[in-house]
Enzyme design. Structure first.
Site, PDB file in Angstrom:
ATOM      1  CG  ASP A  67      -0.337  -0.488   2.489  1.00  0.00           C
ATOM      2  OD1 ASP A  67       0.901  -0.573   2.548  1.00  0.00           O
ATOM      3  OD2 ASP A  67      -1.080  -0.765   3.453  1.00  0.00           O
ATOM      4  CD  GLU A 136      -8.856   0.408   7.748  1.00  0.00           C
ATOM      5  OE1 GLU A 136      -9.140  -0.323   8.722  1.00  0.00           O
ATOM      6  OE2 GLU A 136      -7.861   1.143   7.748  1.00  0.00           O
TER       7      GLU A 136
HETATM    8  C1  F6R Z   1       1.222  -1.374   6.056  1.00  0.00           C
HETATM    9  C2  F6R Z   1       0.131  -2.338   6.241  1.00  0.00           C
HETATM   10  C3  F6R Z   1      -0.706  -2.328   7.492  1.00  0.00           C
HETATM   11  C4  F6R Z   1       0.102  -2.733   8.716  1.00  0.00           C
HETATM   12  C5  F6R Z   1      -0.775  -2.759   9.972  1.00  0.00           C
HETATM   13  C6  F6R Z   1       0.036  -3.006  11.219  1.00  0.00           C
HETATM   14  O1  F6R Z   1       1.882  -1.588   4.821  1.00  0.00           O
HETATM   15  O2  F6R Z   1      -0.075  -3.122   5.369  1.00  0.00           O
HETATM   16  O3  F6R Z   1      -1.792  -3.187   7.311  1.00  0.00           O
HETATM   17  O4  F6R Z   1       0.678  -3.988   8.522  1.00  0.00           O
HETATM   18  O5  F6R Z   1      -1.461  -1.548  10.112  1.00  0.00           O
HETATM   19  O6  F6R Z   1       0.838  -1.899  11.490  1.00  0.00           O
HETATM   20  P1  F6R Z   1       1.958  -1.956  12.635  1.00  0.00           P
HETATM   21  O7  F6R Z   1       2.945  -2.977  12.222  1.00  0.00           O
HETATM   22  O8  F6R Z   1       2.543  -0.555  12.627  1.00  0.00           O
HETATM   23  O9  F6R Z   1       1.265  -2.306  13.894  1.00  0.00           O
END
Ligand code: F6R
Length: 241
Positions: A67, A136
């Site tokens: 993303d 989401e």
């Molecule tokens: C980012 C992504 C998001 C994160 C998720 C967890 O490229 O794909 O789905 O993997 O929001 O974020 P963290 O690792 O910061 O808790």
């Protein structure tokens, strides 16, 4: 579905690095799907260490990130591309031409992934609400690469990264859930007790678009690599390391 519970984050990362190394060694032209976020920072750091010890070679590897925010350039410190350069790409021998991010030309992204032979290994993190990529709750399991409006929740959560500009972008591009499910192998990483609820819902709950990651249970080659804290709400322990 395989679940590997490391006694801590370090052990879990070690396991993930070892799987990635084997895949890249076996197929030097591997296509990797990559994530950003706090969870994957130690993963990239360990991969860089391995590269510096000459134990892994990325020269023929291609990457497709999950993303990216809309309207942010690679030089913008808030962009995911900047994050990837900082923690990974700038420190290994990945060829710039083999690095891909979704952008306004997002319809081409799905085709480019397909033309590359498909993603051999997709690395995922998970959001508190079970999101994967920017998919989401409510995202269709058939979704492909697309432009999405970020939820108020996600924008609020991401606010801390946007302190200087005081405005979190309203839109982003993301691989869809179907895009992710088309990967040949998937590793989802989750660490810390704040991920325990999302992991329990993903693994034990109903397979529902309300918890996007729950669909991963239908994938034939998925490994959840989590630490003890993130496993805190699971009914039983699986493979411990
Ligand atoms: C980012 C992504 C998001 C994160 C998720 C967890 O490229 O794909 O789905 O993997 O929001 O974020 P963290 O690792 O910061 O808790």
């Amino acid at each position: 579905m395989e679940i590997i519970i490391g006694k801590n984050k370090k052990e879990s990362i070690k396991k993930a690095v070892s799987i990635i190394s084997k895949i890249v060694k076996k197929k030097p032209k591997s296509v990797l799907g990559l994530a950003t976020g706090n969870t994957v920072i130690p993963l990239y750091k360990e991969l860089v260490k391995k590269y510096k010890k000459n134990e892994i070679n990325f020269s023929k590897v291609s990457t497709f990130n999950l993303d990216e925010y809309s309207g942010l350039s690679e030089n913008d410190k808030k962009s995911f591309h900047y994050f990837m350069n900082k923690y990974f790409f700038n420190h290994v021998n990945i060829s710039k031409k083999n690095i891909h991010f979704p952008n306004s030309n997002f319809k081409k992204y799905e085709k480019m992934i397909f033309a590359s032979g498909g993603i051999d290994l997709q690395i995922l993190g998970i959001g508190h609400n079970g999101h994967i990529g920017f998919n989401e709750p409510g995202s269709s399991f058939n979704s492909k690469v697309r432009k999405i409006k970020l939820s108020d929740d996600t924008r609020k959560f991401n606010y801390k990264f946007f302190r200087q500009s005081k405005s979190v972008p309203k839109h982003a591009f993301t691989m869809g859930i179907k895009t992710i499910m088309n990967s040949k192998k998937i590793i989802l990483l989750a660490f810390g007790k704040e991920k325990a609820e999302a992991i329990a819902k993903t693994i034990h709950g109903k397979i529902t678009t309300k918890v996007p990651a729950s669909i991963l249970r239908k994938h034939k080659n998925v490994i959840f690599i989590i630490d003890k804290k993130a496993s805190g709400k699971l009914k039983q322990y699986h493979n411990k390391i």
